[in-house]
Design a protein around this motif. Structure first.
Motif, PDB file in Angstrom:
ATOM      1  N   LEU A 285       0.811  -1.220   0.000  1.00 30.54           N
ATOM      2  CA  LEU A 285       0.000   0.000   0.000  1.00 30.54           C
ATOM      3  C   LEU A 285       0.843   1.268   0.000  1.00 30.54           C
ATOM      4  CD1 LEU A 285      -2.611  -1.124   2.667  1.00 30.54           C
ATOM      5  CD2 LEU A 285      -2.854  -1.161   0.181  1.00 30.54           C
ATOM      6  N   PHE A 286       2.016   1.201   0.624  1.00 21.93           N
ATOM      7  CA  PHE A 286       2.863   2.383   0.791  1.00 21.93           C
ATOM      8  C   PHE A 286       4.335   1.965   0.723  1.00 21.93           C
ATOM      9  CE2 PHE A 286       4.872   5.677   3.522  1.00 21.93           C
ATOM     10  CZ  PHE A 286       4.504   6.788   2.779  1.00 21.93           C
ATOM     11  N   PRO A 287       4.875   1.813  -0.499  1.00 26.79           N
ATOM     12  CA  PRO A 287       6.258   1.335  -0.652  1.00 26.79           C
ATOM     13  C   PRO A 287       7.331   2.159   0.051  1.00 26.79           C
ATOM     14  CG  PRO A 287       5.113   1.151  -2.727  1.00 26.79           C
ATOM     15  CD  PRO A 287       4.202   1.896  -1.786  1.00 26.79           C
ATOM     16  N   PRO A 288       7.154   3.456   0.320  1.00 23.69           N
ATOM     17  CA  PRO A 288       8.212   4.154   1.060  1.00 23.69           C
ATOM     18  C   PRO A 288       8.487   3.598   2.453  1.00 23.69           C
ATOM     19  CG  PRO A 288       6.918   5.752  -0.142  1.00 23.69           C
ATOM     20  CD  PRO A 288       6.220   4.417  -0.288  1.00 23.69           C
ATOM     21  N   VAL A 289       7.686   2.640   2.936  1.00 29.32           N
ATOM     22  CA  VAL A 289       7.994   1.972   4.196  1.00 29.32           C
ATOM     23  C   VAL A 289       9.319   1.220   4.076  1.00 29.32           C
ATOM     24  CG1 VAL A 289       6.863  -0.259   3.824  1.00 29.32           C
ATOM     25  CG2 VAL A 289       6.947   0.705   6.105  1.00 29.32           C
ATOM     26  N   GLY A 290       9.799   1.063   2.854  1.00 28.80           N
ATOM     27  CA  GLY A 290      11.098   0.448   2.635  1.00 28.80           C
ATOM     28  C   GLY A 290      12.219   1.178   3.366  1.00 28.80           C
ATOM     29  N   GLY A 291      12.058   2.477   3.568  1.00 34.43           N
ATOM     30  CA  GLY A 291      13.050   3.231   4.337  1.00 34.43           C
ATOM     31  C   GLY A 291      13.135   2.741   5.768  1.00 34.43           C
ATOM     32  N   LEU A 292      11.992   2.454   6.366  1.00 31.87           N
ATOM     33  CA  LEU A 292      11.961   1.904   7.724  1.00 31.87           C
ATOM     34  C   LEU A 292      12.591   0.515   7.743  1.00 31.87           C
ATOM     35  CD1 LEU A 292      11.040   2.279  10.644  1.00 31.87           C
ATOM     36  CD2 LEU A 292       8.837   1.315   9.975  1.00 31.87           C
ATOM     37  N   TYR A 293      12.289  -0.286   6.720  1.00 24.31           N
ATOM     38  CA  TYR A 293      12.901  -1.606   6.619  1.00 24.31           C
ATOM     39  C   TYR A 293      14.420  -1.488   6.503  1.00 24.31           C
ATOM     40  CZ  TYR A 293      14.815  -5.755   4.499  1.00 24.31           C
ATOM     41  OH  TYR A 293      15.625  -6.824   4.213  1.00 24.31           O
ATOM     42  N   LEU A 294      14.904  -0.537   5.715  1.00 23.08           N
ATOM     43  CA  LEU A 294      16.353  -0.372   5.559  1.00 23.08           C
ATOM     44  C   LEU A 294      17.017  -0.010   6.881  1.00 23.08           C
ATOM     45  CD1 LEU A 294      16.572   1.425   2.103  1.00 23.08           C
ATOM     46  CD2 LEU A 294      17.076  -0.966   2.641  1.00 23.08           C
ATOM     47  N   CYS A 295      16.342   0.792   7.702  1.00 22.49           N
ATOM     48  CA  CYS A 295      16.881   1.102   9.042  1.00 22.49           C
ATOM     49  C   CYS A 295      16.931  -0.162   9.897  1.00 22.49           C
ATOM     50  CB  CYS A 295      16.038   2.168   9.714  1.00 22.49           C
ATOM     51  SG  CYS A 295      16.155   3.788   8.949  1.00 22.49           S
ATOM     52  N   HIS A 296      15.848  -0.954   9.870  1.00 18.78           N
ATOM     53  CA  HIS A 296      15.801  -2.204  10.624  1.00 18.78           C
ATOM     54  C   HIS A 296      16.884  -3.152  10.110  1.00 18.78           C
ATOM     55  CE1 HIS A 296      13.296  -5.956  11.895  1.00 18.78           C
ATOM     56  NE2 HIS A 296      14.469  -5.918  12.471  1.00 18.78           N
ATOM     57  N   ARG A 297      17.058  -3.213   8.809  1.00 13.80           N
ATOM     58  CA  ARG A 297      18.066  -4.083   8.204  1.00 13.80           C
ATOM     59  C   ARG A 297      19.467  -3.673   8.651  1.00 13.80           C
ATOM     60  NH1 ARG A 297      21.558  -4.698   3.906  1.00 13.80           N
ATOM     61  NH2 ARG A 297      21.275  -6.562   2.639  1.00 13.80           N
ATOM     62  N   ARG A 298      19.702  -2.374   8.707  1.00 11.19           N
ATOM     63  CA  ARG A 298      21.025  -1.880   9.108  1.00 11.19           C
ATOM     64  C   ARG A 298      21.338  -2.293  10.549  1.00 11.19           C
ATOM     65  NH1 ARG A 298      24.986   1.068   6.521  1.00 11.19           N
ATOM     66  NH2 ARG A 298      26.121   2.406   7.939  1.00 11.19           N
ATOM     67  N   VAL A 299      20.330  -2.219  11.418  1.00  7.52           N
ATOM     68  CA  VAL A 299      20.528  -2.639  12.806  1.00  7.52           C
ATOM     69  C   VAL A 299      20.748  -4.151  12.876  1.00  7.52           C
ATOM     70  CG1 VAL A 299      19.363  -2.851  15.030  1.00  7.52           C
ATOM     71  CG2 VAL A 299      19.261  -0.700  13.780  1.00  7.52           C
ATOM     72  N   ALA A 300      19.977  -4.918  12.093  1.00 12.38           N
ATOM     73  CA  ALA A 300      20.074  -6.379  12.132  1.00 12.38           C
ATOM     74  C   ALA A 300      21.413  -6.869  11.580  1.00 12.38           C
ATOM     75  CB  ALA A 300      18.929  -7.004  11.351  1.00 12.38           C
ATOM     76  N   VAL A 301      21.888  -6.237  10.525  1.00  9.01           N
ATOM     77  CA  VAL A 301      23.130  -6.670   9.891  1.00  9.01           C
ATOM     78  C   VAL A 301      24.330  -6.129  10.660  1.00  9.01           C
ATOM     79  CG1 VAL A 301      24.532  -6.437   7.798  1.00  9.01           C
ATOM     80  CG2 VAL A 301      22.107  -6.928   7.618  1.00  9.01           C
ATOM     81  N   GLY A 302      24.192  -4.986  11.238  1.00  8.90           N
ATOM     82  CA  GLY A 302      25.312  -4.364  11.921  1.00  8.90           C
ATOM     83  C   GLY A 302      25.708  -3.072  11.229  1.00  8.90           C
ATOM     84  N   ARG A 303      26.744  -2.476  11.688  1.00 11.17           N
ATOM     85  CA  ARG A 303      27.157  -1.180  11.154  1.00 11.17           C
ATOM     86  C   ARG A 303      28.034  -1.292   9.908  1.00 11.17           C
ATOM     87  NH1 ARG A 303      23.671   2.397  12.490  1.00 11.17           N
ATOM     88  NH2 ARG A 303      23.204   2.322  14.686  1.00 11.17           N
ATOM     89  N   GLY A 304      28.271  -2.496   9.429  1.00  8.64           N
ATOM     90  CA  GLY A 304      29.085  -2.673   8.237  1.00  8.64           C
ATOM     91  C   GLY A 304      28.357  -2.200   6.992  1.00  8.64           C
ATOM     92  N   PRO A 305      29.035  -2.206   5.854  1.00  7.32           N
ATOM     93  CA  PRO A 305      28.393  -1.783   4.622  1.00  7.32           C
ATOM     94  C   PRO A 305      27.295  -2.764   4.238  1.00  7.32           C
ATOM     95  CG  PRO A 305      30.553  -2.695   4.159  1.00  7.32           C
ATOM     96  CD  PRO A 305      30.419  -2.619   5.650  1.00  7.32           C
ATOM     97  N   PRO A 306      26.182  -2.288   3.686  1.00  6.06           N
ATOM     98  CA  PRO A 306      25.108  -3.191   3.297  1.00  6.06           C
ATOM     99  C   PRO A 306      25.559  -4.112   2.182  1.00  6.06           C
ATOM    100  CG  PRO A 306      24.600  -0.935   2.649  1.00  6.06           C
ATOM    101  CD  PRO A 306      25.873  -0.903   3.406  1.00  6.06           C
ATOM    102  N   SER A 307      25.112  -5.360   2.263  1.00  2.00           N
ATOM    103  CA  SER A 307      25.526  -6.320   1.229  1.00  2.00           C
ATOM    104  C   SER A 307      24.493  -6.401   0.132  1.00  2.00           C
ATOM    105  CB  SER A 307      25.713  -7.701   1.840  1.00  2.00           C
ATOM    106  OG  SER A 307      24.549  -8.113   2.510  1.00  2.00           O
TER     107      SER A 307
END
Length: 119
Positions: A97-119
């Motif tokens: 319904l609202f694809p810009p929620v991907g920004g929130l997912y990217l923040c969650h992903r960054r926390v889950a993966v760690g502070r390293g560069p995104p793969s």
């Protein structure tokens, strides 16, 4: 008569590379969705061909593509040992319904993966 390539058991197959352009697709869809929604809302007249085209494109193409890219990225993370959990389904559902929620997912992903560069 002799087959040089023996048939392998699925457990013997090498791990598949699940990484893909998922984050780029998710970002492009979210930005494209926001631009088309804004154009449709501000500039186009309801019921016209351009209005229908813009609305169809961001509703029927970009939103499902963003949700799919999000789920594929969580799948790629799972292969690497990082699990997002059932929250991935909430992100994907909202992205329909609202694809810009991907920004929130990217923040969650960054926390889950760690502070390293995104793969």
């Amino acid at each position: 008569m002799f087959d040089p390539d023996p048939v392998r058991h699925p457990d013997d197959e090498p791990d598949r590379d699940e990484r893909g352009p998922w984050l780029a697709i998710l970002s492009a869809c979210a930005v494209g969705w926001a631009v088309l929604a804004l154009v449709e809302w501000q500039l186009l007249v309801d019921g016209t061909f351009l209005w229908a085209t813009a609305k169809s494109l961001y509703t029927l193409v970009l939103a499902p593509l963003a949700a799919t890219a999000l789920l594929q990225d969580t799948r790629a993370l799972g292969v690497g040992g990082v699990e997002v959990g059932p929250l991935k389904w909430a992100y994907a559902g909202v992205a329909l319904l609202f694809p810009p929620v991907g920004g929130l997912y990217l923040c969650h992903r960054r926390v889950a993966v760690g502070r390293g560069p995104p793969s």
